[in-house]
Design an enzyme around this catalytic site. Structure first.
Site, mmCIF file in Angstrom:
data_model
loop_
_atom_site.group_PDB
_atom_site.id
_atom_site.type_symbol
_atom_site.label_atom_id
_atom_site.label_comp_id
_atom_site.label_asym_id
_atom_site.label_seq_id
_atom_site.Cartn_x
_atom_site.Cartn_y
_atom_site.Cartn_z
ATOM 1 N N SER A 10 1.032 -1.067 -0.181
ATOM 2 C CA SER A 10 0.217 0.092 0.114
ATOM 3 C C SER A 10 0.670 1.183 -0.024
ATOM 4 C CB SER A 10 -0.837 0.055 1.482
ATOM 5 O OG SER A 10 -1.278 1.373 1.399
ATOM 6 N N HIS A 35 -1.219 -1.147 -4.383
ATOM 7 C CA HIS A 35 -2.485 -0.969 -3.783
ATOM 8 C C HIS A 35 -2.595 0.524 -3.275
ATOM 9 C CE1 HIS A 35 -5.991 -1.931 -1.205
ATOM 10 N NE2 HIS A 35 -5.425 -1.047 -0.294
ATOM 11 N N ASP A 37 -4.743 3.495 -1.979
ATOM 12 C CA ASP A 37 -5.634 4.030 -0.955
ATOM 13 C C ASP A 37 -6.382 5.532 -1.088
ATOM 14 O OD1 ASP A 37 -6.201 1.649 0.703
ATOM 15 O OD2 ASP A 37 -4.046 1.858 1.468
ATOM 16 N N MET A 39 -8.762 8.058 0.068
ATOM 17 C CA MET A 39 -9.739 8.540 1.135
ATOM 18 C C MET A 39 -10.067 10.027 0.908
ATOM 19 S SD MET A 39 -7.544 6.810 4.149
ATOM 20 C CE MET A 39 -6.708 5.297 4.125
ATOM 21 N N HIS A 68 -8.457 1.227 -4.150
ATOM 22 C CA HIS A 68 -9.286 0.890 -2.919
ATOM 23 C C HIS A 68 -9.999 2.610 -2.632
ATOM 24 C CE1 HIS A 68 -9.419 -0.137 1.562
ATOM 25 N NE2 HIS A 68 -10.712 0.052 1.059
ATOM 26 N N MET A 70 -12.319 4.643 -0.607
ATOM 27 C CA MET A 70 -12.769 4.789 0.637
ATOM 28 C C MET A 70 -13.452 6.332 0.465
ATOM 29 S SD MET A 70 -9.601 3.202 2.873
ATOM 30 C CE MET A 70 -8.729 3.349 1.568
ATOM 31 N N MET A 139 -11.379 -6.169 4.909
ATOM 32 C CA MET A 139 -10.641 -5.178 5.850
ATOM 33 C C MET A 139 -10.197 -5.489 7.341
ATOM 34 S SD MET A 139 -10.211 -2.425 3.982
ATOM 35 C CE MET A 139 -9.211 -1.699 5.214
ATOM 36 N N ASP A 177 -6.653 -6.697 3.943
ATOM 37 C CA ASP A 177 -6.030 -5.310 4.049
ATOM 38 C C ASP A 177 -5.992 -4.686 5.303
ATOM 39 O OD1 ASP A 177 -5.265 -2.464 3.622
ATOM 40 O OD2 ASP A 177 -7.013 -2.211 2.262
HETATM 41 C C1 DX5 Z 1 -6.496 1.539 5.437
HETATM 42 C C2 DX5 Z 1 -5.986 1.035 4.158
HETATM 43 C C3 DX5 Z 1 -4.861 0.247 3.961
HETATM 44 C C4 DX5 Z 1 -3.751 0.537 4.756
HETATM 45 C C5 DX5 Z 1 -2.536 -0.599 4.631
HETATM 46 O O1 DX5 Z 1 -7.656 2.131 5.731
HETATM 47 O O2 DX5 Z 1 -6.923 0.773 3.397
HETATM 48 O O3 DX5 Z 1 -4.687 -0.279 2.896
HETATM 49 O O4 DX5 Z 1 -3.166 1.480 4.238
HETATM 50 O O5 DX5 Z 1 -1.709 -0.333 5.800
HETATM 51 P P1 DX5 Z 1 -0.976 -1.168 6.927
HETATM 52 O O6 DX5 Z 1 -0.484 -2.250 6.216
HETATM 53 O O7 DX5 Z 1 0.141 -0.232 7.480
HETATM 54 O O8 DX5 Z 1 -2.103 -1.486 7.932
HETATM 55 ZN ZN ZN Z 2 -6.462 -0.362 1.312
#
Ligand code: DX5
Ligand code: ZN
Length: 225
Positions: A10, A35, A37, A39, A68, A70, A139, A177
């Site tokens: 990630s 990956h 992320d 947000m 991903h 969010m 998750m 994840d």
């Molecule tokens: C959390 C994310 C994950 C996260 C993983 O909201 O979707 O992908 O960044 O990071 P680690 O491996 O540090 O938990």
């Molecule tokens: Zn993620």
């Protein structure tokens, strides 16, 4: 049939001042998937990266980009991420107004749809949409931040989801994840995951090659399970 395990760093935990180099380093160290992320400071209380960054990294690697989302609402970002070169697009079903049509929208943009399931979310969504998706992101932390601890209660959901996938006869990927590190990845594999997201567990270590090698070693005993 022989299993394949995929490692998905990630980039949330990468050094953004040299993101291209960080991606090249983890991929050349044997990782399979980037990956990504996203947000939005609304669905989750954090703000990260969007289609512009996806577009910027697309030319530097042939690796799959696993976006991903969010975010809420979901739909209006899909065309932009498709154009930016996303491979998978996963979203949280609670954040979509019409889950089936969001899945269809992702497919209509030639991306591969998936659902992300939060730790407290039951598996009804998986049951209902399994025949329409290609990847499930289970998750193992509450979404919003990297570097949180793995929630062990999620392991039983992995086993249950793996059974649903096997019963369906479809080749749906089961991604885990959150909180995945070299020292718990083997155990998690034994519960049925086959794609392993790891942010701080890789980018927070000194030597990515050594960390990813250690992950592969700890996964190896589970390849023929
Ligand atoms: C959390 C994310 C994950 C996260 C993983 O909201 O979707 O992908 O960044 O990071 P680690 O491996 O540090 O938990
Ligand atoms: Zn993620």
């Amino acid at each position: 049939m022989k299993k394949t395990f995929r490692i998905a760093p990630s980039i949330l935990s990468a050094n953004f001042s040299k993101l291209g180099q960080e991606i090249n380093d983890v991929i050349s160290s044997g990782a399979d998937i980037v990956h990504f992320d996203v947000m939005d400071n609304h669905y989750v209380p954090n703000l990260t990266i969007g289609p512009l960054v996806c577009e910027a990294i697309r030319p530097i690697t042939d690796a799959i980009i696993d976006v991903h989302l969010m975010v809420q609402p979901v739909d209006r970002l899909i065309a932009d991420f498709a154009k930016a070169g996303a491979t998978y697009i996963t979203f949280h079903p609670e954040a979509s107004e019409d889950i089936a049509s969001t899945i269809e929208l992702i497919r209509s943009h030639d991306c591969i749809p998936g659902l992300a399931i939060n730790p407290p979310t039951p598996l009804n969504y998986v049951e209902e949409y399994l025949d329409q998706i290609e990847i499930i992101t289970m998750m193992s932390v509450n979404p919003g931040f990297g570097g949180q601890s793995f929630i062990p209660e999620v392991l039983d959901k992995l086993t249950e989801t793996r059974a649903m996938i096997e019963n369906s006869g479809r080749k749906v990927l089961l991604e885990i994840d959150g909180g995945v590190k070299a020292n718990n990845i083997g155990d998690i594999a034994s519960y049925g995951a086959d794609v392993f997201v790891s942010g701080s567990g890789i980018f927070g270590t000194e030597n990515y090659q050594e960390t990813i090698d250690e992950m592969r070693q700890n996964l190896a005993p589970h390849l023929n399970q």
